[in-house]
Enzyme design. Structure first.
Site, PDB file in Angstrom:
ATOM      1  N   SER A   1       0.974  -1.291   0.180  1.00 57.15           N
ATOM      2  CA  SER A   1       0.086  -0.267  -0.037  1.00 57.15           C
ATOM      3  C   SER A   1       0.873   0.984  -0.395  1.00 57.15           C
ATOM      4  CB  SER A   1      -1.013  -0.531   1.092  1.00 57.15           C
ATOM      5  OG  SER A   1      -0.390  -0.036   2.658  1.00 57.15           O
TER       6      SER A   1
ATOM      7  N   THR B   1      -1.966   2.722   3.363  1.00 48.71           N
ATOM      8  CA  THR B   1      -1.786   4.068   3.061  1.00 48.71           C
ATOM      9  C   THR B   1      -1.208   4.341   4.637  1.00 48.71           C
ATOM     10  OG1 THR B   1      -3.956   5.232   2.134  1.00 48.71           O
ATOM     11  CG2 THR B   1      -2.241   6.122   3.432  1.00 48.71           C
TER      12      THR B   1
ATOM     13  N   THR C   1       1.034   6.804   0.268  1.00 51.01           N
ATOM     14  CA  THR C   1       0.341   5.882   0.317  1.00 51.01           C
ATOM     15  C   THR C   1       1.078   5.481  -1.768  1.00 51.01           C
ATOM     16  OG1 THR C   1      -1.968   5.047  -0.304  1.00 51.01           O
ATOM     17  CG2 THR C   1      -1.279   7.582  -1.012  1.00 51.01           C
TER      18      THR C   1
ATOM     19  N   ARG D   1      -4.452   9.342 -11.024  1.00 49.36           N
ATOM     20  CA  ARG D   1      -5.167   9.907  -9.867  1.00 49.36           C
ATOM     21  C   ARG D   1      -4.293  10.639  -8.716  1.00 49.36           C
ATOM     22  NH1 ARG D   1      -5.589   7.360  -4.996  1.00 49.36           N
ATOM     23  NH2 ARG D   1      -7.886   7.446  -4.300  1.00 49.36           N
TER      24      ARG D   1
ATOM     25  N   THR E   1      -6.421   6.437   6.448  1.00 48.72           N
ATOM     26  CA  THR E   1      -6.672   5.418   5.514  1.00 48.72           C
ATOM     27  C   THR E   1      -7.853   4.911   4.960  1.00 48.72           C
ATOM     28  OG1 THR E   1      -6.678   3.780   7.254  1.00 48.72           O
ATOM     29  CG2 THR E   1      -4.145   4.672   5.870  1.00 48.72           C
ATOM     30  N   GLY E   2      -7.701   4.237   3.359  1.00 45.46           N
ATOM     31  CA  GLY E   2      -8.704   3.802   3.568  1.00 45.46           C
ATOM     32  C   GLY E   2      -9.221   4.405   2.221  1.00 45.46           C
TER      33      GLY E   2
HETATM   34  N1  GLY Z   1      -6.204   6.595   1.012  1.00 50.96           N
HETATM   35  C1  GLY Z   1      -5.370   6.744  -0.061  1.00 50.96           C
HETATM   36  C2  GLY Z   1      -5.903   6.650  -0.920  1.00 50.96           C
HETATM   37  O1  GLY Z   1      -7.072   6.183  -1.278  1.00 50.96           O
HETATM   38  O2  GLY Z   1      -4.838   6.802  -2.521  1.00 50.96           O
END
Ligand code: GLY
Length: 328
Positions: free
Chosen positions: A43, A173, A191, A201, A224-225
């Site tokens: 991640s 992350t 991340t 992105r 995170t997430g």
């Molecule tokens: N929280 C990390 C991402 O969505 O890139």
């Protein structure tokens, strides 16, 4: 120190230094660097799951409560420690964020070496994902090892070998928020972002106020997430704002999760897949929070699984604690 579970190894290494008077920003950044250099953490950094072109693109940001300054890089490629480059943006420019090729060039100017971040295992994972994307193209999953198939494997079936994460399993992350003994706060997030994302992105980890935020008068938070949910809720800044208003870290985190659940119901009017069969968000998201009084919390949208967060405090050193779920 409070952060995602993968912050534990770095927290163990940094905690004594922090207690000895180290700067909270140094601690937060060094914690992130441990995960960035770990090829088994898919991640973050080296070994992070690549984008849909098979290229690892990284987001990272840091914020220092002492100076109320921040730095970030987004969609940066071939740099092992994006969190160090984020710090350089903060300390060596008048900007808050540098993106893509510009971020890479800026990192190289400051001596960061060009590094291949795709590993053999993430390249294999990316190939499996690509081979199972469509039954209309010419790519095939590998044949079974023991026998030659009589006909080409169906592309509509799940992959026969190897795990390919689903759309909502591709987030991960590292975040670390730090409150030092002198009351100063800082935070850092790094991340590889959403696995197999559209190139370019940018997630919440590079966006101050979403994937991290701290304020010397209130505290620190990060996430995170699913980054899109964090961005749409301005989540970390909103949490810190609630700390300023007197909320506990746990209440502030659960309130943001409540808002995210409600906001997702509205988003699902045009994107129904955002909700699962139970009507709850199909994704997960976590927040790690510390207030100036030393209270802390780790919260998660869903209570499924064995979610843990990393915490280190003088009374009881670095350890994992269970995340507090919004949906139990
Ligand atoms: N929280 C990390 C991402 O969505 O890139």
């Amino acid at each position: 120190m409070v952060g995602s579970a993968n912050a534990l190894p770095g927290s163990r290494a940094q905690f004594e230094r922090l207690l000895a008077g180290g700067a909270p920003l140094d601690a937060a950044i060094e914690v992130c660097k441990v995960a960035e250099a770990d090829p088994d953490d898919t991640s973050v950094g080296l070994g992070g799951i690549p984008n849909e072109d098979g290229v690892v693109q990284l987001d990272a940001a840091c914020m220092d409560g002492r100076t109320h300054n921040s730095g970030a890089v987004a969609a940066i490629e071939n740099i092992l420690h994006p969190i160090e480059v984020a710090r350089l943006v903060m300390e060596r420019t008048d900007h808050c964020q540098i993106f893509g090729v510009g971020a890479y060039r800026f990192a190289r100017e400051h001596g960061h070496p060009h590094t291949e971040l795709l590993t053999d295992s993430t390249r294999a994972l990316w190939l499996r994902w690509k081979e199972n994307l469509s039954d209309q193209d010419d790519r095939l999953p590998p044949p079974p090892k023991s026998e030659t198939p009589k006909s080409a494997p169906s592309k509509g079936e799940p992959p026969k070998t190897g795990f390919v994460p689903t759309r909502f399993e591709r987030h991960g992350t590292i975040h670390c928020s730090v409150l030092a003994l002198d009351g100063e706060v800082a935070c850092a997030t790094s991340t590889s972002g959403l696995g197999f994302k559209i190139p370019g992105r940018v997630g919440d980890s590079a966006i101050v106020g979403a994937g991290l935020y701290c304020d010397a008068e209130a505290g620190s938070a990060g996430s995170t997430g699913r980054g899109e949910a964090s961005i749409l809720a301005c989540a970390s800044a909103m949490i810190v704002e609630q700390l300023r208003g007197g909320s506990s870290p746990k209440d502030a985190g659960l309130e943001i999760l409540r808002r995210i659940a409600k906001q997702t119901e509205r988003q699902a009017r045009w994107q129904p897949a955002l909700l699962g069969p139970d009507g709850r968000p199909a994704f997960d998201i976590q927040f790690y929070i510390v207030g100036l009084d030393g209270r802390f919390a780790g919260v998660t949208l869903h209570g499924r699984g064995q979610g843990r967060f990393a915490v280190a405090e003088p009374a009881a050193g670095p350890r994992l604690e269970p995340l507090e779920p919004f949906f139990t």
